[in-house]
Design a protein around this motif. Structure first.
Motif, PDB file in Angstrom:
ATOM      1  N   GLU A 112       0.818  -1.223   0.000  1.00  0.00           N
ATOM      2  CA  GLU A 112       0.000   0.000   0.000  1.00  0.00           C
ATOM      3  C   GLU A 112       0.847   1.267   0.000  1.00  0.00           C
ATOM      4  OE1 GLU A 112      -3.539   0.487   2.114  1.00  0.00           O
ATOM      5  OE2 GLU A 112      -4.063  -1.629   2.159  1.00  0.00           O
ATOM      6  N   LEU A 271     -15.309  10.359  -6.252  1.00  0.00           N
ATOM      7  CA  LEU A 271     -14.323   9.306  -5.967  1.00  0.00           C
ATOM      8  C   LEU A 271     -13.369   9.638  -4.814  1.00  0.00           C
ATOM      9  CD1 LEU A 271     -13.025   7.599  -9.242  1.00  0.00           C
ATOM     10  CD2 LEU A 271     -13.632   6.510  -7.097  1.00  0.00           C
ATOM     11  N   ASP A 275     -14.043   5.149  -0.504  1.00  0.00           N
ATOM     12  CA  ASP A 275     -13.360   3.892  -0.809  1.00  0.00           C
ATOM     13  C   ASP A 275     -14.306   2.871  -1.429  1.00  0.00           C
ATOM     14  OD1 ASP A 275     -10.871   2.249  -0.591  1.00  0.00           O
ATOM     15  OD2 ASP A 275     -12.165   1.010   0.671  1.00  0.00           O
ATOM     16  N   ALA A 278     -14.654   3.693  -4.997  1.00  0.00           N
ATOM     17  CA  ALA A 278     -13.427   3.353  -5.715  1.00  0.00           C
ATOM     18  C   ALA A 278     -13.387   1.860  -6.041  1.00  0.00           C
ATOM     19  CB  ALA A 278     -12.203   3.753  -4.895  1.00  0.00           C
ATOM     20  N   ARG A 279     -13.754   1.032  -5.067  1.00  0.00           N
ATOM     21  CA  ARG A 279     -13.807  -0.413  -5.324  1.00  0.00           C
ATOM     22  C   ARG A 279     -14.816  -0.731  -6.418  1.00  0.00           C
ATOM     23  NH1 ARG A 279     -11.672  -3.553  -0.879  1.00  0.00           N
ATOM     24  NH2 ARG A 279     -11.036  -2.216   0.844  1.00  0.00           N
ATOM     25  N   CYS A 281     -15.842   1.232  -8.823  1.00  0.00           N
ATOM     26  CA  CYS A 281     -15.344   1.697 -10.122  1.00  0.00           C
ATOM     27  C   CYS A 281     -14.340   0.721 -10.713  1.00  0.00           C
ATOM     28  CB  CYS A 281     -14.715   3.084  -9.976  1.00  0.00           C
ATOM     29  SG  CYS A 281     -15.915   4.422  -9.822  1.00  0.00           S
ATOM     30  N   VAL A 282     -13.448   0.212  -9.886  1.00  0.00           N
ATOM     31  CA  VAL A 282     -12.478  -0.783 -10.367  1.00  0.00           C
ATOM     32  C   VAL A 282     -13.214  -2.002 -10.906  1.00  0.00           C
ATOM     33  CG1 VAL A 282     -10.659  -2.383  -9.656  1.00  0.00           C
ATOM     34  CG2 VAL A 282     -10.591   0.000  -8.899  1.00  0.00           C
ATOM     35  N   ASP A 283     -14.185  -2.500 -10.155  1.00  0.00           N
ATOM     36  CA  ASP A 283     -14.927  -3.688 -10.585  1.00  0.00           C
ATOM     37  C   ASP A 283     -15.675  -3.444 -11.892  1.00  0.00           C
ATOM     38  OD1 ASP A 283     -14.068  -5.056  -8.355  1.00  0.00           O
ATOM     39  OD2 ASP A 283     -15.922  -4.761  -7.217  1.00  0.00           O
ATOM     40  N   ARG A 362      -6.254  -4.892  -8.233  1.00  0.00           N
ATOM     41  CA  ARG A 362      -7.400  -4.201  -7.641  1.00  0.00           C
ATOM     42  C   ARG A 362      -6.944  -3.147  -6.628  1.00  0.00           C
ATOM     43  NH1 ARG A 362     -12.297  -6.599  -8.668  1.00  0.00           N
ATOM     44  NH2 ARG A 362     -12.244  -8.746  -9.474  1.00  0.00           N
ATOM     45  N   LEU A 363      -5.927  -3.490  -5.828  1.00  0.00           N
ATOM     46  CA  LEU A 363      -5.409  -2.542  -4.839  1.00  0.00           C
ATOM     47  C   LEU A 363      -4.847  -1.302  -5.524  1.00  0.00           C
ATOM     48  CD1 LEU A 363      -4.760  -1.969  -1.840  1.00  0.00           C
ATOM     49  CD2 LEU A 363      -2.575  -3.163  -2.191  1.00  0.00           C
ATOM     50  N   ARG A 366      -7.824   0.803  -6.685  1.00  0.00           N
ATOM     51  CA  ARG A 366      -8.557   1.405  -5.562  1.00  0.00           C
ATOM     52  C   ARG A 366      -7.807   2.580  -4.955  1.00  0.00           C
ATOM     53  NH1 ARG A 366      -8.630   0.579  -0.016  1.00  0.00           N
ATOM     54  NH2 ARG A 366      -7.289  -1.256  -0.065  1.00  0.00           N
ATOM     55  N   LEU A 367      -6.476   2.471  -4.886  1.00  0.00           N
ATOM     56  CA  LEU A 367      -5.687   3.556  -4.298  1.00  0.00           C
ATOM     57  C   LEU A 367      -5.396   4.671  -5.302  1.00  0.00           C
ATOM     58  CD1 LEU A 367      -3.102   1.462  -2.221  1.00  0.00           C
ATOM     59  CD2 LEU A 367      -5.115   2.669  -1.368  1.00  0.00           C
TER      60      LEU A 367
END
Length: 405
Positions: A112, A271, A275, A278-279, A281-283, A362-363, A366-367
């Protein structure tokens, strides 16, 4: 339009640039369609586009990855087919167990701060490149270097080697596409595999002398400690494939996702600091713009898939990109909805061959995405994106933007 016409369109240059109308046409034929033996695409006996059916085949350990004839004679195929991404049980089980022991939650959580540091450095670079309204290539200045630098630190590759490494990744990816099986591309991919094998041999020798906290050090320690059923050659094959798979898919997650996100300014504005969004949106980016668009599996016995007969050892093409837009599982599948309910996308596969690096990818998303839009709330695309032209790994290779700073 029959199935052969649809596949011809999908494999064309126009289809590789925008495959989604062809996937929609296949959905109208049902979850799986037979491919006529006379067809140009008769290397597969059926093509599957339904989410539930693709999920079912990927989860069934009996469906296996077939070995192309003469694979032992080509360095690139020997590398792929001695890695856990391509081998079948029991070798797959044996290899994956070794990597699972070193791909630990502790190593992931330690990433992270690395991701945040790398992302902030690349945002600074974008700000400098975009000063005064200058155009910035989002791929060159952000989407490529973020996962490359993160995975390099995670695995243990020196940053100075990444430009050299990228050229070899590109040669391999060119060969992997449906249109890539030319003698020239095979020769480049073989050369890339040979040079990468030599490169990793040197790195492994260095880690034996001076171990660190990276993945290679952990794997070498496990290998040399005994009780691990993995040869050094297999270790090298897996490192090559792991870096390629984890890094390229994340590049395309960012580059494919940016135009999708910018088309929804309310989402972009919300965004930073959210969090859960953000998750989501990634998915949703991974569902709508999957970097990997197809996989293939061979039948373990004479069987039927949704009424379509498939003989033992025949190949079925599993269209991941199409399954992720199956209207039977994702209502209004072409609509971007980061708060969508429903099943997870198949972007990273499922079952035995579920992507080991998916948690890292994914991390990173998300970040990185909230930090990107917090820094550049006025970010805008300034030119039409340039796609790779590959269907297997479909992504944007050039994406010019204005940072609004």
């Amino acid at each position: 339009m029959d199935v052969d016409e649809i596949l011809t369109g999908l494999y064309s240059e126009a289809g590789r640039q925008d495959p989604y109308p062809w996937y929609a046409a296949l959905h109208r034929h049902g979850p799986v369609s037979a491919v006529p033996a006379r067809a140009e695409h008769s290397t597969v006996s059926a093509v599957a586009v339904g989410y539930d059916l693709v999920d079912q085949v990927l989860r069934d350990p009996g469906w296996y990855k077939g070995m192309p004839p003469g694979w032992q004679e080509q360095e690139i195929l020997r590398t792929f087919l001695t890695s856990m991404m391509f081998v079948n049980p029991p070798d797959h089980t044996r290899m994956r167990a070794v990597f699972a022991r070193t791909f630990t939650p502790r190593r992931l959580s330690a990433l992270e701060p690395v991701i945040v540091r790398v992302v902030d450095a690349m945002l600074d670079r974008m700000a400098d490149a975009g000063a005064g309204g200058a155009e910035v290539d989002f791929v060159a200045d952000f989407a490529y270097p973020v996962p490359a630098l993160v995975m390099a630190e995670f695995i243990g590759l020196p940053e100075a080697d990444l430009a050299w490494y990228r050229q070899r990744v590109d040669w391999i990816d060119e060969y992997m596409d449906v249109a890539g099986k030319t003698p020239e591309r095979l020769a480049r991919a073989n050369r890339a595999a040979e040079e990468l094998r030599d490169y990793y041999r040197d790195l492994i020798a260095q880690r034996r002398r001076r171990p660190g906290e990276d993945l290679i050090s952990g794997l070498v320690e496990a290998l040399d400690g005994g009780g691990v059923e993995l040869t050094e050659d297999e270790l090298i094959s897996n490192l090559i494939v792991l870096f390629n798979a984890s890094f390229v898919t994340t590049v395309y997650m960012f580059s494919n996702g940016l135009p999708l996100l910018l088309a929804h300014p309310d989402t972009v504005a919300a965004l930073p600091g959210d969090d859960a969004l953000a998750r989501g949106c990634v998915d949703e980016v991974l569902r709508m713009a999957s970097p990997v668009h197809f996989l293939a599996r061979s039948a373990p016995r004479d069987t039927e898939l949704a009424g379509v007969p498939v003989a033992r050892d025949e190949n079925v093409l599993l269209l991941i990109g199409g399954a992720n837009r199956d209207p039977a599982r994702f209502p209004d599948p072409d609509r971007f909805d980061p708060r969508r309910d429903g099943p997870p996308s198949l972007a990273f596969g499922v079952g035995l061959h579920f992507c080991l690096g998916s948690a890292v990818s994914r991390l990173e998303g998300r970040l990185a995405l909230p930090r990107l839009f917090a820094r550049f709330p006025g970010l805008a695309v300034t030119q039409e994106p340039t796609y790779s032209g590959s269907l297997f790994l479909r992504g944007i290779d050039k994406l010019f933007v204005a940072t609004g700073s």
